[in-house]
Design a protein around this motif. Sequence first.
Motif, short mmCIF file in Angstrom:
data_model
loop_
_atom_site.label_atom_id
_atom_site.label_comp_id
_atom_site.label_asym_id
_atom_site.label_seq_id
_atom_site.Cartn_x
_atom_site.Cartn_y
_atom_site.Cartn_z
N CYS A 33 0.85 -1.20 0.00
CA CYS A 33 0.00 0.00 0.00
C CYS A 33 0.88 1.25 0.00
O CYS A 33 1.81 1.35 0.80
N GLU A 54 -6.14 -2.65 4.95
CA GLU A 54 -5.61 -2.21 6.24
C GLU A 54 -6.08 -0.78 6.56
O GLU A 54 -6.63 -0.53 7.62
N CYS A 55 -5.85 0.15 5.62
CA CYS A 55 -6.08 1.56 5.93
C CYS A 55 -7.16 2.22 5.07
O CYS A 55 -7.50 3.38 5.28
N HIS A 57 -6.95 3.05 1.97
CA HIS A 57 -6.40 3.90 0.89
C HIS A 57 -6.87 3.38 -0.47
O HIS A 57 -6.85 2.18 -0.73
ZN LIG Z 1 -2.93 0.96 3.33
#
Ligand SMILES: [Zn+2]
Lengths: 314, 325
Positions: A33, A54-55, A57
Amino acid sequence: MSLLDWFANRRKAEPTNQAQPERDISDGLWTKCDACGVMTYTKDLRANQMVCLECGHHMRVFSEERIEQLMDADTWIPLNEQVSPIDPLEFRDRKAYSDRIRDTQAKTGLTDSIQTGIGQIDGEPAAVAVMDFRFMGGSMGSVVGEKLTRLIEKATAERLPVLVFCASGGARMQEGMLSLMQMAKISGALERHRDAKLLYIPVLTHPTTGGVTASFAMLGDLIVAEPKAMIAFAGRRVIEQTLREKLPDDFQTAEYLVQHGFVDLIVPRTQMKATLAQLIRLHQLPSAKVSASTGAASLNGAGATRDTASSSAS
Amino acid sequence: MAPTKRKPVLLDFEKPLSELETRIDQIRELAENSDVDVSGQIEQLESRASQLRQEIFSGLSPAQRIQVARHPRRPSTLDYIQTMSDEWIELHGDRGGSDDLALVGGIARMGGRSMVMLGHQKGRDTKDNVARNFGMASPGGYRKAMRLMEHANRFGMPIVTFIDTPGAYAGVKAEEQGQGEAIAYNLREMFSLEVPILCTVIGEGGSGGALGIGVGDRLMMFEHSVYTVASPEACAAILWKDAGKAGKAAEALKITATDLTQLGILDQTLPEPLGGAHRAPLQAAETLKQALLDNIETLSQLAPAELREHRYQKFRKIGKFVEAS
Ligand SMILES: [Zn+2]
């Protein structure tokens, strides 16, 4: 180049497409990422439409992937694929424009920086355009102008909503003033579509800048953006140079534009299809709904030819 | 128009000419203090000067044309409006909280007819230029222009726009107030207006900032004006990675009246007085006035629906591509 040759070239070029350097970690099985640095199994990431698990994005996706994410299976009918750029000014910077076109076409398998077509989103027929940042930074020249204008004209004639996924560095300088004039040409087609009381929704993805922002990106009846997409008229660097001051971090993000009243909704990619379909449905009159579902039925027919399919979508 | 008593501003390529003119002045001065008849000599030198000017200005490079188009004494929007019109009332404000001085407009009477005139306004001196932001309009400027154009549409007045800007203003406030949206809105709405729209590039036409008041039934340009998709400086920095290549970029971008006629973008080129519009502003204004009145006359014959259809088709056909079958 004949259409068949073009398809053949495109197929040849496909393996290169899948090996995106920015996503590819050695064998491409894992992707890192850009935002949080976490490695994810590429297959899982693709299943999540290239949104980091995960985030959250949103990594860049290109036109084929976007069309696949958005359109119902087997409903996409591409339009005007044979419209291809030429070098009207015989423009040469550090490289001749004609060479740049040829090389970029070979590398990406695309004719230019936009794909247009008609299909269904959750059963709702729509005219859709998707810009592709890989092709010379998604820049807008004569081909983008012509293909978008034809799509909008067709949508006006067939009473379809128009959705345009924007991703562009702005006007293509190599076609000079012809590029600038495409902004007017497309806006003119949108005026007629609007006059016919039809729905137009641009979806602003990272990045949407320059001449695209100063024309069709900002002309939506409703304007949707992906999270954190950069949306600007003038680039951050240009402004920093003129003002000689640091700009706030969220300057020109989708969130910043919502705050200032220029974007209606920020929609995560994983909810994009459902949200766009919902917006289209909310704008249908009770009578229009009937004809839309008729169109849906015939479009799903396996043997539908291009002509019958597109006329049934009207 | 301002009297040209001030010291002339010379462009670098005019230098041989200015040397010749200085010599003529010197000889004249000498003659005043003596009895020698120099009239023959002066006449000869003056004819050489005029010939030299002709030569220089007929072979200007695109980069040199930009210098003429940006000449500090080049007539501005308000210079033309005040010279051409019999009556003029400037109007103010976008009705959204601002009045941009870089884009001016109002109602004029010219040739016995009321019309809305508007355009980018550069300053006439340094102080004025700061106030006018060097002709770089803000979102409020484009919204003021649209408001005035809608006014014209309501009262059946032709719209006359004057383009003279390095580009739309690029700044934090402009982004915050939606520079892109303001221009985009004008591009679309100008197609909906049912009165004749005439656009003239009187100086420099810089990108979207120019086009934001540039969607019309006729596009005219003065002979030495330029119209660009991006400033040659920015283009050189991006494509050549070297801002010093601006001259090359100016050449490659095809920005002159001749180029734009060939590309099917420009409808009419207006001849300038020898040496540029700033050398004989009244003459330039007269040329512009005649062209505007002629075009308004022709376009007024069209029904509103025809006018819109023609405008749409004019832009519809712009673009160059191939279509393999
Ligand atoms: Zn990420």
